[in-house]
Design a protein around this motif. Structure first.
Motif, short mmCIF file in Angstrom:
data_model
loop_
_atom_site.label_atom_id
_atom_site.label_comp_id
_atom_site.label_asym_id
_atom_site.label_seq_id
_atom_site.Cartn_x
_atom_site.Cartn_y
_atom_site.Cartn_z
N ASP A 1 0.84 -1.20 0.00
CA ASP A 1 0.00 0.00 0.00
C ASP A 1 0.87 1.25 0.00
O ASP A 1 1.51 1.57 1.01
CB ASP A 1 -0.92 -0.02 1.22
N LEU A 54 0.12 4.03 2.66
CA LEU A 54 0.68 3.88 4.00
C LEU A 54 2.14 4.28 4.04
O LEU A 54 2.64 4.74 5.05
CB LEU A 54 0.53 2.43 4.49
N ALA A 64 -4.00 -3.55 4.70
CA ALA A 64 -2.89 -3.40 5.64
C ALA A 64 -3.16 -2.21 6.54
O ALA A 64 -3.76 -1.22 6.13
CB ALA A 64 -1.59 -3.20 4.88
N THR A 65 -2.72 -2.31 7.78
CA THR A 65 -2.91 -1.20 8.72
C THR A 65 -1.60 -0.49 9.01
O THR A 65 -1.59 0.53 9.68
CB THR A 65 -3.50 -1.72 10.04
N ARG A 66 -0.50 -1.03 8.53
CA ARG A 66 0.80 -0.38 8.68
C ARG A 66 1.61 -0.66 7.42
O ARG A 66 1.36 -1.64 6.73
CB ARG A 66 1.53 -0.87 9.92
#
Length: 174
Positions: free
Chosen positions: A63, A66, A156-158
């Motif tokens: 991503d 991010l 994804a979160t990170r």
């Protein structure tokens, strides 16, 4: 399951290059080549230019939002994601490792978008530890056929960024 274990990550130089290539060519995709003329090179294409087969395996989606902290105006949400694919046969051989994208000087052979930049993508790998292997057993493996029906991995979160080659590919006992 609480934490997704990424099957693919990238070093900052690879993410920076993907971001530049995205600005030049629009949404991107990557395919981990299975040999032949380019050996086992990660290849970067405009999204949709490389036909993903039904049995290809999605390693993950890098991503760019991010990594860069920006959302490009007028771009659909998934336009900032770079799906990374691998053949089913290669996935069977490499499923115990996290693939880590890097960039090195030189020109690779082939049709990958970074060729004119004077650099080429390179795959490094890191063997998953026991807890990661257990977590991966609980994660779905998406194929090209799944993607065609609209299946997507959890977002994804990170950032999927490894900060140092040594972190990505530590030498045992080193």
């Amino acid at each position: 399951m609480d934490v997704m274990v990424p099957r693919v990550a990238a070093l900052p130089a690879a993410m920076e290059l993907l971001d530049r290539l995205h600005d030049q060519h629009g949404p991107l995709m990557m395919h981990q080549s299975g040999g032949c003329c380019d050996g086992s090179s990660p290849m970067c294409y405009p999204q949709g230019e490389f036909i993903v087969g039904d049995r290809e395996v999605l390693l993950g989606v890098l991503d760019l939002r991010l990594f860069t902290g920006q959302v490009r105006p007028d771009a659909p949400e998934d336009a900032d994601g770079v799906p990374v694919w691998i053949s089913a046969q290669q996935f069977d051989a490499w499923q115990h490792t996290q693939l880590v994208l890097d960039v090195v000087p030189g020109r690779g052979a082939g049709f990958s978008l970074e060729g004119p930049e004077g650099v080429r993508f390179l795959t490094r790998s890191r063997v998953f530890n026991e807890s990661e292997v257990r977590a991966l057993a609980q994660q779905p493996v998406l194929t090209g056929a799944d993607w065609d029906t609209g299946a997507r991995p959890p977002a994804a979160t990170r950032p999927q960024v490894v900060t140092d080659v040594a972190d990505a590919c530590a030498i045992p006992g080193g």
